[in-house]
Design a protein around this motif. Structure first.
Motif, PDB file in Angstrom:
ATOM      1  N   ASN A 153       0.677  -1.578   0.548  1.00  0.00           N
ATOM      2  CA  ASN A 153       0.080  -0.012  -0.227  1.00  0.00           C
ATOM      3  C   ASN A 153       1.588   1.624  -0.483  1.00  0.00           C
ATOM      4  O   ASN A 153       0.269   2.345   0.035  1.00  0.00           O
ATOM      5  CB  ASN A 153      -0.987  -0.493   1.305  1.00  0.00           C
ATOM      6  N   TYR A 154       2.412   1.244   0.079  1.00  0.00           N
ATOM      7  CA  TYR A 154       3.067   1.934   0.130  1.00  0.00           C
ATOM      8  C   TYR A 154       3.522   2.642  -1.054  1.00  0.00           C
ATOM      9  O   TYR A 154       4.006   3.858  -1.443  1.00  0.00           O
ATOM     10  CB  TYR A 154       3.926   1.997   0.938  1.00  0.00           C
ATOM     11  N   SER A 196      -1.105  10.360   5.731  1.00  0.00           N
ATOM     12  CA  SER A 196      -1.147   8.800   6.346  1.00  0.00           C
ATOM     13  C   SER A 196      -2.055   7.915   5.636  1.00  0.00           C
ATOM     14  O   SER A 196      -2.287   7.386   6.015  1.00  0.00           O
ATOM     15  CB  SER A 196       0.110   7.963   7.370  1.00  0.00           C
ATOM     16  N   ILE A 199      -3.147   7.094   2.739  1.00  0.00           N
ATOM     17  CA  ILE A 199      -2.525   5.814   2.164  1.00  0.00           C
ATOM     18  C   ILE A 199      -3.353   4.731   2.196  1.00  0.00           C
ATOM     19  O   ILE A 199      -3.921   4.143   2.923  1.00  0.00           O
ATOM     20  CB  ILE A 199      -1.606   5.641   2.680  1.00  0.00           C
ATOM     21  N   TYR A 202      -4.325   2.208   5.295  1.00  0.00           N
ATOM     22  CA  TYR A 202      -3.171   2.492   6.217  1.00  0.00           C
ATOM     23  C   TYR A 202      -3.265   1.736   7.670  1.00  0.00           C
ATOM     24  O   TYR A 202      -2.346   1.829   8.592  1.00  0.00           O
ATOM     25  CB  TYR A 202      -2.864   3.795   6.651  1.00  0.00           C
TER      26      TYR A 202
END
Ligand code: NAD
Length: 267
Positions: A153-154, A196, A199, A202
């Motif tokens: 997911n990054y 964040s 994302i 996350y």
């Protein structure tokens, strides 16, 4: 004089959006240390926020993806009184035009835009502000604790941060030709901020990271900010061209007993 020795030093901060921002926490520590803060933010909403929380500190609007806007900012701030002692680059942007895709389907335009805002802006800011900096000053950016842990997911933000980490070294070297300006980064692990939150998925990695720290407690944004303030200060005069990892020990805890046990038991 306080421990950090930042009283009266002019520090320019990029990237404050709200109270959760890494930049907000850095600004708090710097203010407590007596530094004179100048802010550069993305839009009017952030100007109102800065005016409310840091009244009296000059605040400018600048989209770092727009070269003219950055040049104007450097002229405006450079014409002011006194040299800039420190610069904080706490900016990231990721674009997912077609939604979140597997890494090998990354779109070129998304990747390049992300590289421009999250990495190239750091190089460009350093270059444009160099003539206006105290020759003993310090520049700090915010990176991530590892660019080799391939969390789905990054996505492509990790290679972009790897370029940012490398840029730290190259900037430190090129500034050393005619100044003693130091250039460093803080490599933070997972935090709870608005970027964040954007994302995809996350929350689970964030909760996992909490368990994977050696102390079993999530990293706090203030802890990242304290290291950034230290790196900006003359107290860190011996540190140059580094990314200092702030992850509460997570990087050595791959074989955490409790996590291994739960994984093997299939929980
Ligand atoms: P944030 O959303 O509060 O800060 C990101 C900032 O980037 C915002 O202020 C936004 O306005 C600014 N920005 C985006 N595009 C811009 C543009 N074109 N021009 C000017 N400014 C622009 O989130 P944050 O978590 O405080 O992020 C700050 C830094 O910390 C980023 O580099 C991020 O990658 C890094 N970081 C965050 C975490 C985390 O878990 N949140 C972990 C490690 C590193």
């Amino acid at each position: 004089m306080g421990f950090l020795g930042l009283e009266g030093k002019k520090i320019l901060i990029f990237g404050m959006a709200n109270r959760k921002s890494v930049a907000f926490h850095i600004a708090e520590v710097l203010k407590e240390s007596g530094a004179d803060l100048i802010f550069s933010v993305l839009g009017q909403e952030q100007v109102s926020f800065v005016n409310k929380i840091f009244p009296g500190s000059p605040v400018h609007i600048c989209d770092v993806g727009n070269e003219d806007s950055l040049r104007d900012l450097a002229c405006k701030i450079g014409d002011g009184q006194g040299k800039i002692y420190g610069i904080v680059h706490s900016i990231a942007f990721a674009s997912y035009t077609d939604g979140f895709k597997p890494f090998h389907q990354t779109r070129k335009d998304d990747f390049l835009k992300t590289m421009d805002i999250s990495c190239f802006s750091f190089i460009q800011i350093a270059g444009l502000f160099k003539p206006h900096m105290d020759p003993d000053g310090s520049i700090v950016t915010i990176s991530i604790s590892t660019t080799r842990m391939a969390a789905e997911n990054y996505g492509y933000m990790a290679p972009v941060k790897a370029a940012l980490d490398s840029s730290i070294c190259f900037l430190a070297k090129s500034f050393s030709e005619d100044t003693r300006v130091r250039v460093n980064g803080v490599g933070a692990s997972l935090l709870k901020t608005s970027s964040s939150a954007g994302i995809p998925g996350y929350i689970e990695p964030y909760l996992f990271a909490e368990k994977a720290t050696l102390r079993k407690a999530a990293l706090k944004t203030e802890e990242v900010a304290n290291v950034a303030a230290f790196l900006l200060s003359p107290r860190a005069s011996g540190i140059n061209a580094q990314t200092v990892i702030v992850d509460a020990g997570m990087s050595v805890n791959y074989f955490d007993k409790a996590i291994v046990k739960a994984a093997v038991a299939g929980k």
